[in-house]
Design an enzyme around this catalytic site. Sequence first.
Site, PDB file in Angstrom:
ATOM      1  N   ASN A  13       0.937  -1.245  -0.036  1.00 56.57           N
ATOM      2  CA  ASN A  13      -0.121   0.075  -0.067  1.00 56.57           C
ATOM      3  C   ASN A  13       0.904   1.536   0.001  1.00 56.57           C
ATOM      4  O   ASN A  13       1.617   1.473   1.032  1.00 56.57           O
ATOM      5  CB  ASN A  13      -0.804   0.161   1.172  1.00 56.57           C
ATOM      6  CG  ASN A  13      -1.618   1.344   1.377  1.00 56.57           C
ATOM      7  OD1 ASN A  13      -1.992   1.881   0.440  1.00 56.57           O
ATOM      8  ND2 ASN A  13      -2.173   1.612   2.615  1.00 56.57           N
ATOM      9  N   TRP A  14       0.998   1.781  -1.094  1.00 61.93           N
ATOM     10  CA  TRP A  14       2.047   2.787  -1.338  1.00 61.93           C
ATOM     11  C   TRP A  14       1.417   4.327  -0.645  1.00 61.93           C
ATOM     12  O   TRP A  14       2.314   5.348  -0.559  1.00 61.93           O
ATOM     13  CB  TRP A  14       2.193   3.300  -2.785  1.00 61.93           C
ATOM     14  CG  TRP A  14       3.090   2.179  -3.375  1.00 61.93           C
ATOM     15  CD1 TRP A  14       3.563   0.994  -2.823  1.00 61.93           C
ATOM     16  CD2 TRP A  14       3.791   2.321  -4.713  1.00 61.93           C
ATOM     17  NE1 TRP A  14       4.243   0.263  -3.705  1.00 61.93           N
ATOM     18  CE2 TRP A  14       4.583   0.923  -4.808  1.00 61.93           C
ATOM     19  CE3 TRP A  14       3.889   3.174  -5.770  1.00 61.93           C
ATOM     20  CZ2 TRP A  14       5.134   0.796  -6.014  1.00 61.93           C
ATOM     21  CZ3 TRP A  14       4.814   2.972  -6.736  1.00 61.93           C
ATOM     22  CH2 TRP A  14       5.325   1.740  -6.922  1.00 61.93           C
ATOM     23  N   LYS A  15       0.292   4.303  -0.242  1.00 60.13           N
ATOM     24  CA  LYS A  15      -0.226   5.402   0.401  1.00 60.13           C
ATOM     25  C   LYS A  15      -0.033   6.565  -0.645  1.00 60.13           C
ATOM     26  O   LYS A  15      -0.048   6.468  -1.886  1.00 60.13           O
ATOM     27  CB  LYS A  15       0.348   5.836   1.765  1.00 60.13           C
ATOM     28  CG  LYS A  15       0.314   4.500   2.424  1.00 60.13           C
ATOM     29  CD  LYS A  15       0.626   4.659   4.080  1.00 60.13           C
ATOM     30  CE  LYS A  15       0.809   3.582   4.767  1.00 60.13           C
ATOM     31  NZ  LYS A  15       0.561   3.605   6.197  1.00 60.13           N
ATOM     32  N   HIS A  98      -9.295   1.509   4.639  1.00 62.09           N
ATOM     33  CA  HIS A  98      -7.869   1.520   5.388  1.00 62.09           C
ATOM     34  C   HIS A  98      -8.098   2.512   6.670  1.00 62.09           C
ATOM     35  O   HIS A  98      -8.929   3.444   6.771  1.00 62.09           O
ATOM     36  CB  HIS A  98      -7.165   2.125   4.469  1.00 62.09           C
ATOM     37  CG  HIS A  98      -5.527   2.156   4.856  1.00 62.09           C
ATOM     38  ND1 HIS A  98      -5.332   3.206   5.817  1.00 62.09           N
ATOM     39  CD2 HIS A  98      -4.707   1.074   4.848  1.00 62.09           C
ATOM     40  CE1 HIS A  98      -3.920   2.729   6.296  1.00 62.09           C
ATOM     41  NE2 HIS A  98      -3.658   1.536   5.558  1.00 62.09           N
ATOM     42  N   GLU A 100      -6.388   4.979   7.609  1.00 57.86           N
ATOM     43  CA  GLU A 100      -6.257   6.331   7.218  1.00 57.86           C
ATOM     44  C   GLU A 100      -7.389   6.836   6.613  1.00 57.86           C
ATOM     45  O   GLU A 100      -7.760   8.117   6.831  1.00 57.86           O
ATOM     46  CB  GLU A 100      -4.877   6.515   6.591  1.00 57.86           C
ATOM     47  CG  GLU A 100      -3.897   6.380   7.382  1.00 57.86           C
ATOM     48  CD  GLU A 100      -2.470   5.724   6.712  1.00 57.86           C
ATOM     49  OE1 GLU A 100      -2.440   5.724   5.189  1.00 57.86           O
ATOM     50  OE2 GLU A 100      -1.749   5.169   7.275  1.00 57.86           O
ATOM     51  N   GLU A 170      -5.634  -4.866  10.448  1.00 56.63           N
ATOM     52  CA  GLU A 170      -4.585  -3.839  10.499  1.00 56.63           C
ATOM     53  C   GLU A 170      -5.024  -3.083  11.964  1.00 56.63           C
ATOM     54  O   GLU A 170      -5.693  -2.374  12.099  1.00 56.63           O
ATOM     55  CB  GLU A 170      -4.495  -2.957   9.316  1.00 56.63           C
ATOM     56  CG  GLU A 170      -4.340  -3.536   7.964  1.00 56.63           C
ATOM     57  CD  GLU A 170      -3.624  -2.542   7.263  1.00 56.63           C
ATOM     58  OE1 GLU A 170      -2.700  -2.777   6.923  1.00 56.63           O
ATOM     59  OE2 GLU A 170      -4.180  -1.357   6.864  1.00 56.63           O
ATOM     60  N   GLY A 176       2.188   2.365  10.605  1.00 51.79           N
ATOM     61  CA  GLY A 176       3.071   3.252  10.434  1.00 51.79           C
ATOM     62  C   GLY A 176       3.908   3.519  11.737  1.00 51.79           C
ATOM     63  O   GLY A 176       4.484   4.812  11.831  1.00 51.79           O
ATOM     64  N   SER A 216       3.046  -2.301  10.225  1.00 52.61           N
ATOM     65  CA  SER A 216       4.667  -2.312  10.624  1.00 52.61           C
ATOM     66  C   SER A 216       5.275  -3.755  10.026  1.00 52.61           C
ATOM     67  O   SER A 216       6.286  -3.977  10.828  1.00 52.61           O
ATOM     68  CB  SER A 216       5.037  -1.795  12.094  1.00 52.61           C
ATOM     69  OG  SER A 216       4.597  -0.435  12.100  1.00 52.61           O
ATOM     70  N   GLY A 237       2.831  -1.151   4.248  1.00 49.27           N
ATOM     71  CA  GLY A 237       2.966   0.238   3.864  1.00 49.27           C
ATOM     72  C   GLY A 237       4.283   0.597   3.674  1.00 49.27           C
ATOM     73  O   GLY A 237       4.905   0.433   2.518  1.00 49.27           O
ATOM     74  N   GLY A 238       5.017   1.213   4.753  1.00 49.88           N
ATOM     75  CA  GLY A 238       6.491   1.720   4.656  1.00 49.88           C
ATOM     76  C   GLY A 238       7.227   0.911   3.832  1.00 49.88           C
ATOM     77  O   GLY A 238       7.994   1.139   3.150  1.00 49.88           O
TER      78      GLY A 238
HETATM   79  C1  PEP Z   1      -0.799   0.163   5.590  1.00 48.71           C
HETATM   80  O1  PEP Z   1      -0.699   1.297   5.185  1.00 48.71           O
HETATM   81  O2  PEP Z   1      -1.617  -0.712   5.469  1.00 48.71           O
HETATM   82  C2  PEP Z   1       0.284  -0.281   6.592  1.00 48.71           C
HETATM   83  C3  PEP Z   1       0.269  -1.394   7.225  1.00 48.71           C
HETATM   84  O3  PEP Z   1       1.425   0.597   6.940  1.00 48.71           O
HETATM   85  P1  PEP Z   1       2.697   0.036   7.698  1.00 48.71           P
HETATM   86  O4  PEP Z   1       3.149  -1.118   6.998  1.00 48.71           O
HETATM   87  O5  PEP Z   1       3.704   1.340   7.162  1.00 48.71           O
HETATM   88  O6  PEP Z   1       2.621   0.026   9.064  1.00 48.71           O
END
Ligand code: PEP
Length: 256
Positions: A13-15, A98, A100, A170, A176, A216, A237-238
């Site tokens: 998930n590049w956000k 999500h 966010e 999640e 994040g 994470s 994500g990251g």
């Molecule tokens: C996400 O954006 O769904 C996510 C899990 O982010 P991260 O891996 O950065 O915690």
Amino acid sequence: MKKDIRKAIIAGNWKMNKTPSETSVLINEIAPLVKDAGCEVITCVPYVDLSAAVEATKGTNIKVGAENCHWAESGAFTGEISAAMLKEVGVEYVVLGHSERRQYFGETDETVNKRTKAVLKAGLKPIVCVGELLWERECNITEEVIARQIKLDLWDVTAEELKNVVIAYEPVWAIGTGKTATAEQAEDVCAFIRAQLGKLYGEEAAAGVTIQYGGSMNDKNADELLQKENVDGGLIGGASLVAEKFAAIVKAATVN
Ligand code: PEP
């Protein structure tokens, strides 16, 4: 054993990261590293990057996902994007609900449900995100929160449609933040999600649903998380923005 009955899926998930030209560069870096993946590999990218992603993934085993989608087929919804638009561009998956989106853009279980149904109707596959806040975990209501989200987000989704649904667990406190759920915490909630799906759709249907963990997940902790019986993949994500880290997670999903 679990891999016999369901698909392991690693989705990035590049956000709100990467321009179209940067998208092509990153996918060109990832593609050779994941070409032998024994799991499904998806990159979910911002709307304006979708065409570049579809182009760059041609001839590879990487599929393309969007990060959201409106529920209406068309109409006066300035700034929004429909499922049919995504489909025509070549998208296969759509991340919905999500945290966010829920936290910053007023997404509710009702709108997640409407989007989920629209995406399924268009022949796309939703990755429906659920997860508790830190406060909710501390108050010991994680299961209540998750049960409610599963029931409402999938309201009116048929057993046949469920075959195309991916669930991402999640925990909001892990997204994040660098704080990962322990493998046991992830397994407990993913198993609970499967049990809820079993109540709604029957055990056989529930056993076939891919349930990802997200929060994470990285190249260091993926292996332990993905070893768990009910953790069928990851929403990343990251770490999905760094080709080598993303590829290492794909490798962990391939061996587990
Ligand atoms: C996400 O954006 O769904 C996510 C899990 O982010 P991260 O891996 O950065 O915690």
